[in-house]
Design an enzyme around this catalytic site. Structure first.
Site, PDB file in Angstrom:
ATOM      1  N   LYS A  26       0.838  -1.204   0.000  1.00  0.00           N
ATOM      2  CA  LYS A  26       0.000   0.000   0.000  1.00  0.00           C
ATOM      3  C   LYS A  26       0.868   1.248   0.000  1.00  0.00           C
ATOM      4  O   LYS A  26       0.677   2.156  -0.820  1.00  0.00           O
ATOM      5  CB  LYS A  26      -0.914  -0.036   1.223  1.00  0.00           C
ATOM      6  CG  LYS A  26      -2.097   0.887   1.142  1.00  0.00           C
ATOM      7  CD  LYS A  26      -2.935   0.817   2.422  1.00  0.00           C
ATOM      8  CE  LYS A  26      -3.710  -0.470   2.519  1.00  0.00           C
ATOM      9  NZ  LYS A  26      -4.365  -0.649   3.831  1.00  0.00           N
ATOM     10  N   ARG A  96      -3.219   3.246   8.517  1.00  0.00           N
ATOM     11  CA  ARG A  96      -3.518   2.108   7.638  1.00  0.00           C
ATOM     12  C   ARG A  96      -2.364   1.115   7.655  1.00  0.00           C
ATOM     13  O   ARG A  96      -1.219   1.484   7.481  1.00  0.00           O
ATOM     14  CB  ARG A  96      -3.722   2.600   6.200  1.00  0.00           C
ATOM     15  CG  ARG A  96      -4.515   3.866   6.101  1.00  0.00           C
ATOM     16  CD  ARG A  96      -4.508   4.455   4.693  1.00  0.00           C
ATOM     17  NE  ARG A  96      -5.133   3.598   3.713  1.00  0.00           N
ATOM     18  CZ  ARG A  96      -5.160   3.869   2.409  1.00  0.00           C
ATOM     19  NH1 ARG A  96      -4.559   4.961   1.933  1.00  0.00           N
ATOM     20  NH2 ARG A  96      -5.757   3.047   1.587  1.00  0.00           N
ATOM     21  N   GLY A 105      -8.557  -7.671   4.337  1.00  0.00           N
ATOM     22  CA  GLY A 105      -9.389  -7.860   5.515  1.00  0.00           C
ATOM     23  C   GLY A 105      -8.635  -8.323   6.743  1.00  0.00           C
ATOM     24  O   GLY A 105      -9.229  -8.521   7.788  1.00  0.00           O
ATOM     25  N   MET A 107      -6.059  -6.797   8.394  1.00  0.00           N
ATOM     26  CA  MET A 107      -5.712  -5.778   9.380  1.00  0.00           C
ATOM     27  C   MET A 107      -6.531  -4.528   9.108  1.00  0.00           C
ATOM     28  O   MET A 107      -6.721  -4.153   7.959  1.00  0.00           O
ATOM     29  CB  MET A 107      -4.223  -5.493   9.323  1.00  0.00           C
ATOM     30  CG  MET A 107      -3.436  -6.610   9.983  1.00  0.00           C
ATOM     31  SD  MET A 107      -1.689  -6.342   9.945  1.00  0.00           S
ATOM     32  CE  MET A 107      -1.297  -7.051   8.374  1.00  0.00           C
ATOM     33  N   ARG A 351      -3.469  -1.063  -6.633  1.00  0.00           N
ATOM     34  CA  ARG A 351      -2.705  -2.321  -6.605  1.00  0.00           C
ATOM     35  C   ARG A 351      -3.179  -3.174  -7.770  1.00  0.00           C
ATOM     36  O   ARG A 351      -4.247  -2.915  -8.341  1.00  0.00           O
ATOM     37  CB  ARG A 351      -2.925  -3.064  -5.293  1.00  0.00           C
ATOM     38  CG  ARG A 351      -4.389  -3.423  -5.088  1.00  0.00           C
ATOM     39  CD  ARG A 351      -4.623  -4.096  -3.752  1.00  0.00           C
ATOM     40  NE  ARG A 351      -6.026  -3.933  -3.382  1.00  0.00           N
ATOM     41  CZ  ARG A 351      -6.524  -4.175  -2.187  1.00  0.00           C
ATOM     42  NH1 ARG A 351      -5.754  -4.583  -1.225  1.00  0.00           N
ATOM     43  NH2 ARG A 351      -7.795  -4.015  -1.939  1.00  0.00           N
ATOM     44  N   HIS A 467     -16.349  -8.955   0.986  1.00  0.00           N
ATOM     45  CA  HIS A 467     -15.374  -9.952   1.413  1.00  0.00           C
ATOM     46  C   HIS A 467     -15.615 -11.289   0.724  1.00  0.00           C
ATOM     47  O   HIS A 467     -14.701 -11.909   0.166  1.00  0.00           O
ATOM     48  CB  HIS A 467     -15.459 -10.118   2.934  1.00  0.00           C
ATOM     49  CG  HIS A 467     -14.530 -11.166   3.486  1.00  0.00           C
ATOM     50  ND1 HIS A 467     -14.934 -12.469   3.673  1.00  0.00           N
ATOM     51  CD2 HIS A 467     -13.229 -11.107   3.840  1.00  0.00           C
ATOM     52  CE1 HIS A 467     -13.909 -13.157   4.152  1.00  0.00           C
ATOM     53  NE2 HIS A 467     -12.865 -12.356   4.258  1.00  0.00           N
ATOM     54  N   SER A 776      10.922 -43.179 -16.549  1.00  0.00           N
ATOM     55  CA  SER A 776       9.803 -42.321 -16.177  1.00  0.00           C
ATOM     56  C   SER A 776       9.773 -42.298 -14.652  1.00  0.00           C
ATOM     57  O   SER A 776       9.693 -43.347 -14.013  1.00  0.00           O
ATOM     58  CB  SER A 776       8.495 -42.891 -16.735  1.00  0.00           C
ATOM     59  OG  SER A 776       7.415 -42.118 -16.276  1.00  0.00           O
ATOM     60  N   CYS A 843       5.831 -39.209 -14.201  1.00  0.00           N
ATOM     61  CA  CYS A 843       4.424 -39.576 -14.293  1.00  0.00           C
ATOM     62  C   CYS A 843       3.732 -39.626 -12.939  1.00  0.00           C
ATOM     63  O   CYS A 843       2.592 -40.025 -12.828  1.00  0.00           O
ATOM     64  CB  CYS A 843       4.274 -40.906 -15.007  1.00  0.00           C
ATOM     65  SG  CYS A 843       5.106 -42.252 -14.140  1.00  0.00           S
ATOM     66  N   TYR A 863       9.653 -34.637 -20.701  1.00  0.00           N
ATOM     67  CA  TYR A 863       8.212 -34.366 -20.615  1.00  0.00           C
ATOM     68  C   TYR A 863       7.713 -34.582 -19.198  1.00  0.00           C
ATOM     69  O   TYR A 863       8.383 -35.212 -18.368  1.00  0.00           O
ATOM     70  CB  TYR A 863       7.430 -35.268 -21.584  1.00  0.00           C
ATOM     71  CG  TYR A 863       7.440 -36.727 -21.210  1.00  0.00           C
ATOM     72  CD1 TYR A 863       6.509 -37.238 -20.299  1.00  0.00           C
ATOM     73  CD2 TYR A 863       8.392 -37.600 -21.745  1.00  0.00           C
ATOM     74  CE1 TYR A 863       6.533 -38.565 -19.935  1.00  0.00           C
ATOM     75  CE2 TYR A 863       8.414 -38.938 -21.387  1.00  0.00           C
ATOM     76  CZ  TYR A 863       7.487 -39.414 -20.478  1.00  0.00           C
ATOM     77  OH  TYR A 863       7.506 -40.727 -20.110  1.00  0.00           O
TER      78      TYR A 863
HETATM   79  P1  ADP Z   1      -7.665  -2.004   3.410  1.00  0.00           P
HETATM   80  O1  ADP Z   1      -6.260  -2.442   3.369  1.00  0.00           O
HETATM   81  O2  ADP Z   1      -8.524  -2.867   4.238  1.00  0.00           O
HETATM   82  O3  ADP Z   1      -8.213  -1.738   2.055  1.00  0.00           O
HETATM   83  P2  ADP Z   1      -7.292   0.830   3.715  1.00  0.00           P
HETATM   84  O4  ADP Z   1      -6.118   1.283   4.466  1.00  0.00           O
HETATM   85  O5  ADP Z   1      -7.198   0.903   2.254  1.00  0.00           O
HETATM   86  O6  ADP Z   1      -7.677  -0.619   4.200  1.00  0.00           O
HETATM   87  O7  ADP Z   1      -8.485   1.670   4.229  1.00  0.00           O
HETATM   88  C1  ADP Z   1      -9.794   1.321   3.958  1.00  0.00           C
HETATM   89  C2  ADP Z   1     -10.539   2.494   3.438  1.00  0.00           C
HETATM   90  O8  ADP Z   1     -10.448   3.580   4.333  1.00  0.00           O
HETATM   91  C3  ADP Z   1     -10.010   3.043   2.140  1.00  0.00           C
HETATM   92  O9  ADP Z   1     -10.512   2.351   1.055  1.00  0.00           O
HETATM   93  C4  ADP Z   1     -10.531   4.441   2.165  1.00  0.00           C
HETATM   94  O10 ADP Z   1     -11.848   4.477   1.693  1.00  0.00           O
HETATM   95  C5  ADP Z   1     -10.513   4.789   3.620  1.00  0.00           C
HETATM   96  N1  ADP Z   1      -9.359   5.622   3.908  1.00  0.00           N
HETATM   97  C6  ADP Z   1      -8.131   5.248   4.258  1.00  0.00           C
HETATM   98  N2  ADP Z   1      -7.325   6.318   4.405  1.00  0.00           N
HETATM   99  C7  ADP Z   1      -8.078   7.390   4.145  1.00  0.00           C
HETATM  100  C8  ADP Z   1      -7.829   8.788   4.122  1.00  0.00           C
HETATM  101  N3  ADP Z   1      -6.628   9.287   4.382  1.00  0.00           N
HETATM  102  N4  ADP Z   1      -8.842   9.588   3.807  1.00  0.00           N
HETATM  103  C9  ADP Z   1     -10.063   9.089   3.541  1.00  0.00           C
HETATM  104  N5  ADP Z   1     -10.358   7.792   3.537  1.00  0.00           N
HETATM  105  C10 ADP Z   1      -9.381   6.950   3.844  1.00  0.00           C
HETATM  106 MG    MG Z   2      -7.752  -0.455   0.800  1.00  0.00          MG
HETATM  107 MG    MG Z   3     -10.444  -3.510   3.828  1.00  0.00          MG
END
Ligand code: ADP
Ligand code: MG
Ligand code: MG
Length: 893
Positions: A26, A96, A105, A107, A351, A467, A776, A843, A863
């Site tokens: 990220k 984040r 999902g 963290m 990503r 999810h 083989s 095989c 092969y």
């Molecule tokens: P995940 O790894 O679970 O996707 P993120 O770190 O991307 O978590 O955060 C989830 C959501 O939180 C992002 O998709 C975004 O919508 C919101 N978010 C994160 N940072 C910011 C920020 N600086 N300003 C506004 N929204 C944010």
């Molecule tokens: Mg995200």
């Molecule tokens: Mg998320």
């Protein structure tokens, strides 16, 4: 001085995309977007090295960290125009997590950090009070959950009760005063539960959140996910602290997620969802149903709510331009997250997008044609194991369907199964050999093991980016999400849809391609393997060096394999032919006969049947190489067991049943696993090998005539340990070839080789290669005799230990691991040292395992051979192996 913190923002960044190991995926990509001049809220990344340090030093931070964070906060404050902790105009941030590999999902992010009883007043006074208190209550919920460890449902209950009492249905119905009241209740809850008030100091909040991110690296969910995905613990996570931008500032604000191409089909069309006046995970949480980003998608889905394209045309135009920029820059389909604050677009994440195999193929082929990537890159972009998804059946369009409900087509393929309502039941049913569809209102990371066990997943809430949808696509399982008309009652274990109520255990079918949920089991069709799949396979075939054969003994298997592109048969076992009804009695007569004469009489009955088997296989394979293995298993496997079976065989042999019983006892006394089987059978009873050789050669002549393609059979002697054994059997085969040739008046070409499946044979390979024309590798037995475990053994015996975390590593031994692969390498080298052109193949089940196929390329086998359904996987894996091996050779030179 060590650098622990990297800043980004205002068109610049100290990091870049290639620094994923240090900044996490990220953080590295946010830095890259910033460097590209895209609108990214300013912030900084605390590196993964801090995480490593933290765990190496009894959860202490490096000494310099505080000062570096504080300097970075000042820098962000300057770029954002407000100061963190300021009571007049406070800077709010998100915290984040972000590991090297994406861990969806696993963290959680904390938003709106920096709000307190004091600062929230300043934010409210600046204009929008509803926004201020909405943000604060979100912050309290998230922070209490992620950092303080209080469950979400406490807060949800308070909110729901408040809504019920006041007649509200949506969160957006609540105003500033409502949120204020709720905040009071929230804070009281925290104080009661934890005996401490909710933290009011922004710096305390920030360090609490940072600690929670690092702490979460070792939580149970993260550990399980890492184990399932082979992510080393040593990688650590980074922490991103970033200035907040707000999608919840009213009707001109929004938040959303999008893919630059359709992640289900691969179509080159922007594909995504958003919500007006919302924040963060609202879109994926399934609380409100999101809106389509493009007008085209809205028209297709028939939604009445406007698309982003129509609602906010300027922000949309900028956004779609940025998506293009990102695709060109990364040369891959992107999965992006964005927020619009009062009409102004902000990019929050990008990503490589997860996609179905179908989409992966289309994107790779399209991007190659667009000139974005080379053919080799296109080939390397496809996960061979994922091709399995395409080989999944789909619902027969002509089948009758009773549609119970319709949801979103979240992950393709169709599946039938009994419904279960929780993951434990799914796992239990799977262990009992039953197929289930996991039905949930929505799924969470706790459901991963249930999703693994289920044939398919059905949820009643959540969109294409929920999810359930994301994880199912990753697993290659069919999923229908957001089937809102279905009512699920967890307590009663029932679901109600279309006026019908189904109970746990009732059968349903889901169609992840259309989103339909159907009653009962519905007939399925095998997939078409054309289009992008065919194109990519042609490219792969051109790129690979190793041949791909199949293991097949029935005509149906052989035909399927040819359709999947098999270039020959690498292993045709003959014992299965012997088990056939109508033959087994003759087989038993042969085994239990007292003398050679008796055996020959029984074998004479088997000869025409065996020959017919081979004729059919040879005809299907039309001159492609076919390796036939002589009878291998311990004879007692064929013995009659019931009194009836014994009586039948006794009658055929004209002996008393008691005599037969004694003979059977005798046979049991041989060592059943390694001793009296394989080539030892043919040595003790040469007439069996002779009958089989005759059947093979006569069939080769006959099939060659019928198809016009000469057949050059490869006769394989099983379970050889030393050359003398092989030579004894080979002499019989050669003699039989000469005899048949003379009888038929035609020349017969053939090869005689052996299966290398004992460690001793590997060590003796140089000697064996003096007379054997091919090897083989029978890596199943080779694995067992090297004290590894076959894939099946591993699954059967050790799966439960893995699940419970007792074992760290899947004990299945792939060939690149120490042991079996080493033996293969030794045998290949020794065999070639004596016979440079010896043909080498594999095989065992490893022949269809991508990691093992990569190993086979490194020892230059000719092969690989695998089960019919794995042939496309092997073709692609072999191509990738050749490309990677070629690259490695170049970089070594
Ligand atoms: P995940 O790894 O679970 O996707 P993120 O770190 O991307 O978590 O955060 C989830 C959501 O939180 C992002 O998709 C975004 O919508 C919101 N978010 C994160 N940072 C910011 C920020 N600086 N300003 C506004 N929204 C944010
Ligand atoms: Mg995200
Ligand atoms: Mg998320």
């Amino acid at each position: 001085m060590a650098k622990w913190v990297y800043t980004f923002g205002d068109g610049k960044a100290e990091g870049a995309a290639e620094m994923k190991a240090l900044l996490g995926g990220k953080g590295a990509n946010i830095a890259e977007m910033s460097n590209l001049g895209l609108p990214v809220p300013p912030g900084f990344t605390i590196t993964t090295e801090v995480c490593t340090y933290f765990y190496a030093h009894d959860r202490q931070y490096p000494a310099e960290l505080r000062d570096q964070v504080s300097a970075a906060l000042d820098h962000v404050g300057q770029l954002a125009g407000r100061r963190f902790g300021d009571v007049e105009d406070p800077l709010l941030v998100s915290v984040r997590s972000g590991a090297r590999a994406s861990m969806p999902g696993m963290m959680d992010t904390v938003l709106n950090l920096g709000l307190s009883d004091l600062t929230v007043q300043a934010v409210a006074a600046a204009g929008d009070a509803r926004f201020a208190y909405d943000s604060y209550r979100r912050f309290i919920t998230m922070y209490s959950n992620v950092v303080l460890g209080l469950d979400h449902h406490h807060f949800e209950e308070i909110l729901q009760t408040y809504k019920d009492d006041n007649g509200y249905s949506l969160d957006t119905d609540l105003g500033a005063d409502d949120w204020k009241e709720i905040i009071v209740a929230y804070k009281k809850l925290v104080e009661t539960e934890l005996g401490k008030p909710f933290p009011q100091d922004p710096h305390e909040q920030l360090w609490g959140a940072i600690g929670a991110v690092f702490g979460s690296w070792m939580n149970a969910r993260a550990i399980t996910y890492r184990r399932l995905h082979d992510i080393p613990e040593s990688w650590g996570t980074a922490v991103n602290v970033q200035a907040m931008v707000f999608g919840n500032m009213g009707e001109t604000s929004a938040t959303g997620v999008a893919f630059t191409r359709n992640p289900s089909t691969g179509d080159k069309r922007l594909y995504g969802e958003f919500l007006v006046n919302a924040q963060g995970e609202d879109v994926v949480a399934g609380i409100r149903t999101p809106q389509d980003i493009t007008e085209a998608a809205r028209l297709e889905s028939g939604s009445e709510r406007p698309s982003l394209e129509v609602l906010m045309p300027e922000a949309y135009a900028e956004f779609s331009g940025i998506c293009q920029t990102l695709e060109l820059h990364y040369r891959d389909m992107q999965d992006v997250e964005f927020t619009i604050e009062r009409g102004k677009l902000w990019m929050l994440q990008t990503r490589a997008g997860k996609r179905t195999t179908k989409a992966a193929l289309k994107v790779a082929v399209d991007m190659c044609r667009e000139g974005l990537i080379s053919r080799d890159e296109a080939i390397l972009r496809i996960d061979p194991a994922g091709l399995d998804q395409l080989l999944h059946p789909t619902i027969d369009p002509s089948a009758e369907r009773t549609v119970l409900a319709k949801g979103l087509p979240a992950s393709p393929g169709a599946a039938s199964g009994e419904i279960v309502f929780n993951s434990e039941d799914a796992v239990a049913a799977k262990q009992a050999g039953r197929k289930v569809i996991l039905v949930r209102i929505e799924t969470s990371p706790e459901d991963i093991h249930g999703m693994h066990a289920a044939e398919g997943i059905l949820t009643t809430r959540g969109g294409m980016t929920s999810h359930a949808a994301v994880v199912a696509r990753g697993m290659g399982k069919p999923c229908v999400s957001g089937a809102g008309s279905i009512r699920v009652d967890y307590t009663a274990e029932t679901l109600t849809a279309g006026g019908k109520t189904l109970r746990k255990g009732d059968m349903v079918t889901i169609d992840g391609g259309s989103g339909q949920v159907l009653a009962g089991r519905v007939p399925m069709l095998q997939p078409e393997l054309s289009g992008d799949f065919a194109t990519l396979m042609v490219w792969a075939d051109a790129a690979r060096r190793m041949g791909v054969r199949t293991n097949a003994e029935t005509p149906a298997d052989a035909r399927a394999a040819v359709q999947f592109g098999a270039e020959g048969i690498g292993l045709s076992r003959t014992e299965h032919m012997f088990f056939d009804e109508g033959r087994i009695v003759a087989v038993r007569e042969m085994i239990l006969a007292d003398d050679e004469k008796g055996r020959r009489q029984a074998l004479a009955k088997l000869l025409p049947m065996q020959r017919a088997d081979f004729v059919e296989l040879f005809e299907i394979m039309k001159g492609k190489p076919v390796t036939i293995r002589l009878l291998d298993p311990p004879l007692h496997e064929f013995l009659p067991k019931t009194e009836e079976e014994i009586a039948e065989v006794a009658k055929g042999l004209g002996v008393h049943p008691q005599k037969l019983r004694e003979r059977a006892e005798e046979l049991h006394e041989f060592n059943p696993m390694l001793g009296f089987r394989g080539c030892r059978l043919a040595i003790s009873y040469p007439e069996i090998a002779e009958m089989q050789a005759r059947a093979i050669f006569e069939a080769a002549v006959e099939a060659g005539k019928a198809t016009g393609e000469p057949v050059v059979p490869e006769v394989m002697v099983p379970l050889v340990a030393i050359r003398q054994e092989f030579d004894l059997v080979k002499a019989r085969i050669d003699a039989m070839a000469a005899a048949v040739s003379k009888e038929k008046g035609v020349e017969i070409k053939y090869h005689v080789g052996t299966m290398i499946e004992l460690p001793r044979a590997c060590l003796q390979a140089a000697d064996i290669a003096r007379t054997a024309e091919f090897f083989s590798f029978g890596t199943n037995d080779l694995t067992q005799t090297t004290y590894g475990l076959s894939r099946d053994d591993a699954a059967q015996f050790l799966g439960p230990y893995l699940q419970r975390g007792i074992l760290e590593q899947d004990p299945f031994v792939t060939l690149d691991q120490v042991g079996v692969g080493e033996l293969v390498k030794i045998a290949a080298e020794r065999g070639r040292s004596v016979r440079p052109d010896i043909k080498l193949g594999i095989c065992g089940e490893h022949g269809g395992d991508p990691a093992s196929i990569r190993f086979c390329e490194t020892v230059a086998l000719d092969y690989v051979s695998c089960s019919p359904f794995r042939v496309p996987i092997a073709r692609l894996a072999a191509a990738q192996a050749a490309i990677e091996h070629g690259k490695a050779a170049v970089s070594e030179a």
